[in-house]
Scaffold this active site. Structure first.
Site, PDB file in Angstrom:
ATOM      1  N   TRP A 166      41.973  66.582 -23.491  1.00 24.48           N
ATOM      2  CA  TRP A 166      42.524  65.606 -24.441  1.00 24.48           C
ATOM      3  C   TRP A 166      43.097  64.369 -23.735  1.00 24.48           C
ATOM      4  CZ3 TRP A 166      43.366  70.840 -24.495  1.00 24.48           C
ATOM      5  CH2 TRP A 166      42.839  71.556 -25.584  1.00 24.48           C
ATOM      6  N   ASP A 167      42.945  64.283 -22.446  1.00 21.00           N
ATOM      7  CA  ASP A 167      43.577  63.201 -21.678  1.00 21.00           C
ATOM      8  C   ASP A 167      45.096  63.212 -21.894  1.00 21.00           C
ATOM      9  OD1 ASP A 167      43.709  61.065 -19.922  1.00 21.00           O
ATOM     10  OD2 ASP A 167      43.534  59.573 -21.517  1.00 21.00           O
ATOM     11  N   TYR A 168      45.655  64.400 -21.989  1.00 17.33           N
ATOM     12  CA  TYR A 168      47.110  64.497 -22.108  1.00 17.33           C
ATOM     13  C   TYR A 168      47.745  64.443 -20.709  1.00 17.33           C
ATOM     14  CZ  TYR A 168      47.187  65.612 -27.147  1.00 17.33           C
ATOM     15  OH  TYR A 168      47.113  65.555 -28.520  1.00 17.33           O
ATOM     16  N   ASP A 169      47.446  63.329 -20.002  1.00 14.57           N
ATOM     17  CA  ASP A 169      48.082  63.078 -18.704  1.00 14.57           C
ATOM     18  C   ASP A 169      49.592  63.293 -18.780  1.00 14.57           C
ATOM     19  OD1 ASP A 169      45.662  62.080 -17.788  1.00 14.57           O
ATOM     20  OD2 ASP A 169      46.216  59.998 -18.156  1.00 14.57           O
TER      21      ASP A 169
END
Lengths: 168, 627
Positions: free
Chosen positions: B307-310
């Protein structure tokens, strides 16, 4: 000139005679004849509405709408400082609304058309001015919104006043 | 031995001095990233009297309409050495007189102004280092560039420090030798701990499946020598994946000798079929030994991130008083809206963290993690676990478009995987929180944070279909991205109707205060004003935000961050707005609060960010109370 004007039924200038008499282009007598002729052509009540008063009522709307137009230009173009909405589509729409309100106010003041059409024009103008007021409010241009609100109030007053006069 | 110890002493001294003299020497104010200022003059009673002390324009701005890419400027001004230092998106340093805003000197890196790894020219400021001795280049300002150069400049004169690396310029890209499909972009300034610069980098996250593996580098502030380099991708997976880099700010605890690294997601961001094995350091906050580079612990807040939850911001250090005990803790804000409160010695959660089942993926080759960590105390920001629902107003004016979309797209709660049919993605990739992180008042352990509520749609596009697309425009966190090497490209966009109105219910952004001793939320209130085509929304709608808050000892929070291009002072006790001022664009940075020659200042860099709205600026505005 008078003959030419008398043949134009649908778009005669509302107080053309007054304007011409003020500008001394024709004599006051001719101006009066012009007004009477217009009334006959339109088949309206033979009582001539006080054109000066009518103009004053619309001038009351025209003045704040002109101020609103200046404020709309400032909101959009931001010549002095950032307005938070400068260059935005919303500010452009509000500017167009302000221009239309000024133009519409002048038109209903000076144009002479049938009663229904005249009322319709007034209502369209009111709706436009009202939407511009709302737009100015949501653009947080409060001075602009207040001026548009005053314009709306004056337009309502002018419409009602003129309708009552005509009815009388 | 002395060399090992000296940096801690220096940092401890620096932190103490910072607290007493109200400096602002780092991106988040100090190495602990508290974003707390000891300034007491700004109070709920006085702050409405704030007035502009000065205004400055760097000249380094582009709206993208000409030859240059658009600028995104999120720099926190640094106050040190009686000077205000700023990095610019044209990769220059400007040194200003804090009292007048007059330019003392400027330095140009002469960097290429090309958007090499990002859709825009980005900069988040500079770092400051001093040796404690007198002399040329004993005080330095460091600036990174998009093309991977680190410049060292004398803080007094603006001249290059020629004893640093190669004539004052360190080519960091010399260490980019694995999967080097893009350069290491140094957009976030290094964290300075003693004589060590701790450096991460940014890349082109969404373009490639196999990308440079993320690492943390320690560099000698005097010589530019690489002291150590720690990677976060398992070596055996490097041929198949990459990133898990550190693109945002970091935090350090000099006493424990640890740097806390917010590690981002692996590549490609939205499909992980080629990296199904556990990557224990990816999408984590990881504690790394400052002396050796050894990873001491990692706390993974998203398993198998697709989810690109960097990890988007530096964790904030705070010593929490609980049950008569003082716990050295850190708070990690996340894009998911969870606030993870960890013991910073061990990485163990202080408040419970539950592993909860999450939806499975139907994408080709993908196996989503069966569970994800949920931190319910403190409560998730912006009610991130509850989908906002369809906004009736947007639905009506779009003749039901929003309702139809809601039926069309997949949404089974947070962590619903990206799909070919399209997934509603909430919180979206810009996150509930981003680089602004949180501010903490260490006197009472109360945390302040702004959060966004943004719903996006993401669709996995099979490779052949993606290649056949005629138009693949991409922008700042939205558009088409290829994920080369993966079976899917992606299309990501905000969930909006044909007028551009959000399809989800407001509020679009909130501001919260949380008591870290109990984990209870003290208040959460809509924050800022949303703006679309110039029109402002109602206060109750709030605004998405980028950038963060600063809390002061006077009980006032300063924050820009909102779409409406206002900078604000809030009452820390209630969240009530006390003061605001209109600036030229959203102030997406973190303000600096400091005392200079007896006067207290709050300074905002006003850069704008196209994620919020198109307006950009190069404005710097300083405020102070009347004399």
């Amino acid at each position: 000139m008078f003959r030419e004007q008398s043949q134009v039924r649908w778009h005669q200038v509302h107080d053309f005679g007054s304007i011409l008499s003020l500008s001394a282009a024709i004599s006051p007598t001719e101006a009066t004849r012009l007004r009477r002729c217009r009334c006959m052509l339109l088949g309206t009540n033979s009582k001539v509405v006080s054109l000066t008063r009518m103009r004053i009522t619309y001038n009351a709307a025209l003045l704040p709408s002109l101020v609103a137009l200046v404020l709309a230009v400032i909101a959009y173009a931001a010549p002095f400082e950032n307005t938070g909405v400068n260059g935005s589509i919303g500010a452009l729409l509000a500017l167009i609304g302000a221009v239309a309100t000024v133009a519409g106010t002048v038109l209903v003041m000076v144009l002479r058309v049938g009663r229904r059409l005249w009322v319709s024009l007034n209502l369209i103008l009111l709706i436009g001015a009202g939407l511009t007021t709302v737009a100015a409010y949501f653009l947080m241009q409060y001075a602009f919104a207040v001026m548009m609100l005053l314009t709306c109030v004056a337009l309502v007053f002018a419409l009602v006043w003129n309708l009552r006069k005509k009815a009388a | 031995m002395f060399r090992n110890f000296l940096p801690f002493l220096l940092v401890a001294a620096s932190a103490t001095a910072s607290a007493q003299e109200a400096d602002w020497t780092a991106f988040h104010g100090d190495v602990a990233s508290t974003k707390f200022s000891n300034v007491k003059s700004f109070t709920p009673e006085t702050v409405s009297d704030l007035e502009r002390a000065w205004e400055y324009h760097t000249g380094d701005v582009s709206d993208g309409s000409g030859e240059l890419p658009q600028t995104v400027w999120s720099a926190t001004p640094i106050y040190a050495n009686d000077t205000l230092y700023l990095g610019t998106p044209f990769y220059r340093i400007v040194a200003l007189d804090p009292a007048t805003g007059e330019e003392r000197w400027s330095y140009s890196s002469d960097s290429r102004l090309e958007a090499l790894t990002q859709p825009a020219l980005k900069n988040r400021g500079v770092s400051y280092w001093e040796s404690g001795r007198e002399g040329v280049c004993e005080k330095r300002v460091f600036l990174g560039t998009m093309d991977a150069e680190l410049h060292a400049v004398d803080a007094d004169t603006g001249k290059r420090c020629t004893d640093f690396a190669d004539g004052g310029v360190l080519n960091v890209n010399q260490w980019n030798d694995v999967n080097d499909v893009f350069p290491f972009s140094l957009l976030q300034p290094p964290l300075v701990v003693g004589n060590t610069l701790l450096l991460g980098w940014a890349g082109n996250d969404w373009a490639y499946s196999v990308a440079p593996p993320g690492n943390l580098m320690a560099i000698d502030a005097r010589s530019g020598e690489l002291l150590w380099d720690t990677g976060f991708v398992p070596p055996e997976m490097i041929p198949r994946t990459g990133t898990a880099n550190i693109w945002t700010a970091m935090t350090a605890d000099p006493e424990l000798g640890l740097v806390y690294a917010p590690v981002s997601s692996p590549s490609p961001n939205y499909w992980g079929g080629q990296r199904l094995e556990p990557m224990r350091h990816a999408t984590t906050v990881s504690a790394v030994d400052i002396e050796t580079g050894e990873i001491v612990w990692s706390f993974q807040h998203v398993h198998h991130d697709i989810w690109d939850y960097d990890t988007p911001s530096a964790p904030t250090l705070v010593d929490i008083e609980r049950d008569g005990e003082t716990i050295p803790a850190l708070v990690q804000a996340t894009k998911q809206g969870f606030l993870f409160v960890l013991d910073r010695r061990t990485g163990k959660p202080i408040f419970p963290v539950e592993e909860r089942p999450v939806p499975a993926s139907a994408a080709e080759g993908e196996v989503a993690a069966p569970t994800q960590p949920f931190a319910m105390t403190p409560p998730p920001l912006g009610n991130a676990l509850e989908f906002p629902g369809v906004w009736t107003l947007a639905d009506i004016v779009s003749f039901g478009q929003c309702s139809r979309d809601r039926e069309k797209y997949l949404y089974e709660g947070i962590f619903t995987p990206p799909s070919e049919q399209g997934t509603l993605f909430y919180p979206g990739t810009a996150g509930a929180t981003n680089w602004g992180g949180v501010a903490v008042d260490p006197r009472n352990d109360i945390l302040y944070v702004n959060a966004s509520r943004i719903v996006q749609t993401i669709r996995l596009i099979p490779r052949q279909e993606y290649e056949e697309l005629q138009s693949k425009e991409s922008g700042n966190e939205a558009g088409y991205y290829p994920q080369e090497g993966a079976p899917y490209g992606i299309h990501l966009t905000d969930w909006s109707n044909w007028l551009g109105m959000p399809c989800w219910k407001p509020p679009f952004g909130t501001f919260s205060a949380i008591d870290l001793r109990t984990g209870e939320r003290l208040y959460e209130t809509p924050f800022g004003l949303a703006q679309l085509s110039g029109f402002y929304g109602f206060e109750s709608w709030g605004s998405p935000t980028l950038g963060g808050p600063v809390v002061t000892a006077g009980g006032v929070v300063f924050i820009g961050a909102s779409m409406d291009s206002r900078v604000r002072a809030l009452n820390a006790a209630t969240g009530e707005e006390l003061w605001s001022d209109l600036v030229e664009a959203p102030a997406v940075s973190i303000p600096a609060v400091f005392t200079h020659e007896g006067a207290d200042y709050v300074v905002f860099a006003v850069g704008g960010n196209s994620i919020l709205k198109p307006e950009v600026s190069d404005q710097v505005v300083a405020y102070r109370l009347p004399e």
